[in-house]
Enzyme design. Structure first.
Site, PDB file in Angstrom:
ATOM      1  N   SER A  86       0.850  -1.202   0.000  1.00  8.83           N
ATOM      2  CA  SER A  86       0.000   0.000   0.000  1.00  8.83           C
ATOM      3  C   SER A  86       0.874   1.235   0.000  1.00  8.83           C
ATOM      4  CB  SER A  86      -0.906   0.012   1.239  1.00  8.83           C
ATOM      5  OG  SER A  86      -1.574   1.260   1.366  1.00  8.83           O
ATOM      6  N   TYR A 146      -3.032  -1.508   9.934  1.00  7.46           N
ATOM      7  CA  TYR A 146      -2.966  -1.717   8.485  1.00  7.46           C
ATOM      8  C   TYR A 146      -1.601  -1.315   7.942  1.00  7.46           C
ATOM      9  CZ  TYR A 146      -4.242  -1.229   3.525  1.00  7.46           C
ATOM     10  OH  TYR A 146      -4.295  -1.327   2.159  1.00  7.46           O
TER      11      TYR A 146
END
Length: 244
Positions: free
Chosen positions: A139, A152
């Site tokens: 990400s 995350y």
């Protein structure tokens, strides 16, 4: 001839979102796809729509027996494996003071342990094929983090490192490993987080819009194809210049 003609590609998190877009594109480009997800109804429906070029099996990426069964099904159905996309992931927002141990642990199990197990158990089949390509979905927050997504972001930082390590460990087997770092992409996962997350995502993206799963799929396809034969251990941001 398609860019993935004759290749067998396994996709975790393949039932919807980026995984679904990848599956549709790969089949259109000549691949056969092995889809894994815990969303059984959606996964089976997608595989049925794609026809003989697709097969679905339930896959909880945090469970090693599921991975073993998943790749055995791929071997039985398609004869082997040429590529793996570690796509499955979850996002559980919360500051470090708010996150529970259960949320942190689940984020680790899906986002970090999942790719590790996937790479481990794909290795024998990729070796048997004489090589292949693995793409891990990290990400852009692993480059440019922001507050409120600690669980995350931590796992996605780990995926960056794991991908580089695997690239070095697998190079002797002619197996390439690269990571893709999406920015804000409009998927069912991000949409479920509500309008506030949508506003944050767009505000952090200089282009002013979220990306599409199809745009990510095009990049992943390139990294799986023979066109990227000299690329391994690399990181590709697809984020509307948000990490620029």
């Amino acid at each position: 001839m398609g860019r993935l003609q004759g290749k067998v590609i396994a996709i975790s998190g393949g039932a919807r979102g980026m995984g679904e877009a990848e599956a549709r594109l790969f089949v259109a480009e000549g691949a056969r796809v092995m889809l894994g997800d815990i969303l059984e109804d959606e996964g089976r429906a997608l595989a049925a729509h794609l026809g003989d070029s697709a097969c679905f099996a339930r896959l909880d990426v945090s469970r090693e027996p599921d991975w073993i069964d998943f790749f055995e099904t791929a071997r039985e159905r398609f004869g082997g494996l040429d590529g793996l996309v570690n796509n499955a992931g979850i996002m559980q927002p919360g500051t470090l003071s708010e996150l529970t141990v259960e949320q942190i642990t689940r984020s680790f199990e899906i986002n970090q342990l999942g790719p590790m197990l996937g790479m481990k158990h794909a290795l024998p089949l990729l070796r048997a094929a004489g090589g292949g390509s693995i793409v891990n979905l990290s990400s852009s927050v692993a480059v440019r983090p922001f507050a409120g997504i600690g669980a995350y972001a931590a796992t996605k930082w780990a995926v960056r490192g794991l991908s580089r390590i695997a690239a070095l460990e697998f190079v002797g087997d002619n197996i390439r490993v690269n990571s893709v770092l999406p920015g804000y992409i409009r998927t069912p996962m991000t949409e479920a987080l509500g309008e506030a997350m949508d506003e944050i995502g767009r505000s952090l993206t200089p282009t002013g819009r979220g990306g599409t799963p199809q745009e990510v799929a095009q990049l992943v396809q390139f990294l799986l194809s023979d066109e990227s034969a000299y690329i391994s251990g690399a990181e590709y941001a697809i984020d509307g210049a948000s990490t620029a």
